[in-house]
Motif scaffolding. Structure first.
Motif, PDB file in Angstrom:
ATOM      1  N   THR A   1       0.834  -1.204   0.000  1.00  0.00           N
ATOM      2  CA  THR A   1       0.000   0.000   0.000  1.00  0.00           C
ATOM      3  C   THR A   1       0.867   1.252   0.000  1.00  0.00           C
ATOM      4  OG1 THR A   1      -1.630  -1.236   1.284  1.00  0.00           O
ATOM      5  CG2 THR A   1      -1.929   1.147   1.147  1.00  0.00           C
ATOM      6  N   GLY A   2       1.973   1.194   0.732  1.00  0.00           N
ATOM      7  CA  GLY A   2       2.880   2.332   0.778  1.00  0.00           C
ATOM      8  C   GLY A   2       3.499   2.630  -0.574  1.00  0.00           C
ATOM      9  N   VAL A   3       3.977   1.594  -1.247  1.00  0.00           N
ATOM     10  CA  VAL A   3       4.566   1.767  -2.581  1.00  0.00           C
ATOM     11  C   VAL A   3       3.524   2.307  -3.548  1.00  0.00           C
ATOM     12  CG1 VAL A   3       5.479   0.509  -4.579  1.00  0.00           C
ATOM     13  CG2 VAL A   3       6.404   0.061  -2.300  1.00  0.00           C
ATOM     14  N   SER A   4       2.316   1.743  -3.471  1.00  0.00           N
ATOM     15  CA  SER A   4       1.248   2.202  -4.356  1.00  0.00           C
ATOM     16  C   SER A   4       0.907   3.670  -4.094  1.00  0.00           C
ATOM     17  CB  SER A   4       0.003   1.330  -4.155  1.00  0.00           C
ATOM     18  OG  SER A   4      -1.065   1.792  -4.936  1.00  0.00           O
ATOM     19  N   SER A   5       0.845   4.052  -2.823  1.00  0.00           N
ATOM     20  CA  SER A   5       0.523   5.439  -2.482  1.00  0.00           C
ATOM     21  C   SER A   5       1.585   6.396  -2.994  1.00  0.00           C
ATOM     22  CB  SER A   5       0.375   5.587  -0.967  1.00  0.00           C
ATOM     23  OG  SER A   5      -0.691   4.802  -0.476  1.00  0.00           O
ATOM     24  N   VAL A   6       2.849   6.005  -2.850  1.00  0.00           N
ATOM     25  CA  VAL A   6       3.936   6.854  -3.323  1.00  0.00           C
ATOM     26  C   VAL A   6       3.918   6.957  -4.844  1.00  0.00           C
ATOM     27  CG1 VAL A   6       6.449   7.054  -3.511  1.00  0.00           C
ATOM     28  CG2 VAL A   6       5.408   6.482  -1.304  1.00  0.00           C
ATOM     29  N   ASN A   7       3.703   5.816  -5.521  1.00  0.00           N
ATOM     30  CA  ASN A   7       3.642   5.841  -6.983  1.00  0.00           C
ATOM     31  C   ASN A   7       2.509   6.729  -7.478  1.00  0.00           C
ATOM     32  OD1 ASN A   7       5.852   4.243  -7.636  1.00  0.00           O
ATOM     33  ND2 ASN A   7       4.695   2.338  -7.488  1.00  0.00           N
TER      34      ASN A   7
END
Length: 485
Positions: free
Chosen positions: A452-458
């Protein structure tokens, strides 16, 4: 009010019947072929193939699924075209400029975190609809549910590709406007009530299964509780939970009575959906607790079934240890760092420890309480190591403090052990009963927070649809696009 709504609904249905009658019936056909090229090795084909073969398209369509382990900076469109040219030239039109007629390709890059959709000119949909297809899979992909996400994307594609004009969003909007604002409101009201009624029934069915299990085992649960040693630290804590068991069972019984008196109209109420969900959740938790009471009795008294009870206590820890390597080797997993090395070393040591604890427990060299103490200490240590590695991952992926803060927030949310309704989750084990859900940082919660963190940053960096086929694509102009998740 009810009669007014009924008249409006009847008028609206009559209008729909006339329009649909003019349009003629639609067809529904299964895919003429399903080709799976899982080069990333992330799909369960035993689940995928039957699920896709059951999906109904409006026109005979060949479905191709392609997975590829790439990088965040890759152009998935280009990679799909390269693969088709080298391995499946039949996916490309005779002139080499388009995708073949009758073809739909669903592509996934689980490492670079891209999803793409491509289709022949006779199956072409708009860019907005391609994004809709991709979006249908993204929530599942963010949870690493690669097979289910792929099925969801293909199912949405089947709904949109060659969609009859009378089922298109534009037609439906026109029809509703023609029917008037009141008719539209009535339709929305009817749809919401139907969906709510279906959800209510599913929650009641879930609650009934758990409540039936608890009721059948009620006498056995009381016998088990009666022989749990209260002097045991763990036994005493479990008994504290048991002291409210009968009152909670009575409360669940009352909830059961309430939901089973609801008629069809009442089941359509959002208020009663909340009641049905409360019944199901409460029954589920009691069903889990009576299993913990049985395990506590068996393990702490070293009854004949203690090995099975002990295995259930070890299961969450063993699952974490087994999942570490996949977590560390994923893209951006920082698997070659000092914190990753510490996790691998701990895993290897812990696998030996678990076998030793079990042998010592069997020989009577340690007590069940001591075995549980060691398990608690090991899971606490794993949580610390995962927290350390989380910082490594964040530092490796985030480009600035804002991105780092965003990733930490997602990690912390996962660590808090909240479900999608912001309620505490419950681990059905002795340690899970004695300690709160957020006591231990598991591999599953790490992975969820990380994804979720990677997706949010992307998403924050931007990453809309990409339609080009890169430098190697040449003059190729087939219908297709990809986006990040």
């Amino acid at each position: 009010m009810g009669s007014v709504v009924s008249r409006i609904a009847a008028t609206m249905l009559a209008l729909a019947a006339v329009l649909l009658g003019l349009a003629g019936p639609g067809t529904a056909v299964a895919p003429v072929a399903v080709i799976v090229e899982d080069t990333a090795g992330v799909l369960d084909q035993n689940t995928l193939l039957p699920a896709v073969e059951r999906i109904q398209f409006y026109e005979p369509t060949r479905v191709a699924v392609f997975t590829y382990n790439g990088k965040a900076e890759d152009n998935l469109n280009e990679e799909v075209l390269k693969f088709a040219r080298s391995r499946h030239p039949e996916w490309i039109s005779a002139d080499g400029q388009k995708w073949a007629d009758g073809l739909f390709i669903f592509a996934l890059d689980p490492v670079g975190r891209h999803v793409g959709t491509y289709m022949g000119e006779d199956r072409k949909v708009s860019l907005e609809q391609r994004s809709d297809i991709q979006d249908a899979s993204k929530d599942l992909f963010r949870d690493a549910q690669w097979t289910d996400g792929t099925v969801a994307g293909i199912r949405r594609a089947a709904e949109l590709i060659n969609q009859p004009w009378y089922r298109s969003a534009a037609f439906l909007i026109t029809a509703w406007v023609t029917g008037g604002i009141a008719a539209l409101g009535a339709a929305a009201w009817l749809i919401v009530r139907a969906v709510t009624r279906s959800a209510c029934r599913k929650q009641i069915e879930r609650g009934d299964r758990a409540y039936s299990n608890v009721s059948m085992d009620l006498d056995v649960t009381e016998l088990n509780a009666g022989t749990i040693p209260e002097s045991s630290r763990y036994g005493g804590q479990v008994l504290e939970k048991h002291r409210t068991f009968l009152s909670r069972y009575a409360a669940v019984t009352e909830l059961s009575n309430q939901v089973h008196t609801l008629g069809k109209r009442s089941l359509s109420s959002r208020k009663n959906l909340k009641l049905a969900r409360q019944f199901a959740d409460s029954a589920d938790e009691l069903d889990a607790l009576d299993d913990v009471i049985a395990d506590s009795n068996a393990l702490l008294n070293r009854a004949g079934t203690w090995p099975t009870a002990w295995d259930r206590q070890l299961a969450p820890f063993r699952k974490d240890l087994a999942g570490l390597e996949q977590l560390l080797t994923k893209r951006h997993g920082q698997g070659d760092t000092a914190t990753a090395t510490a996790l691998r070393s701990f895993r290897d040591e812990s696998l030996r420890d678990v076998e030793r604890w079990t042998a010592e427990l069997a020989d009577g060299r340690i007590t069940p309480e001591k075995a549980l103490d060691r398990l608690y200490q090991a899971r606490t240590r794993l949580s610390e190591l995962l927290e350390n590695h989380a910082e490594t991952v964040i530092e490796g992926f985030a480009k600035n403090e804002r991105e780092a803060r965003l990733m930490r927030e997602q990690m912390e949310t996962a660590h808090e052990g909240l479900n999608h309704r912001r309620q505490r989750t419950y681990e059905p084990s002795i340690l899970g009963t004695v300690y709160p859900s957020y006591q231990f940082f598991s591999v599953a919660t790490f992975s969820s927070g990380f994804n979720t963190g990677v997706s949010s940053v992307n998403s924050a960096r931007g990453g809309g649809s990409t339609t080009g086929y890169g430098s190697s694509g040449g003059s190729f102009s087939g219908s297709g696009s990809s986006s990040g998740f």
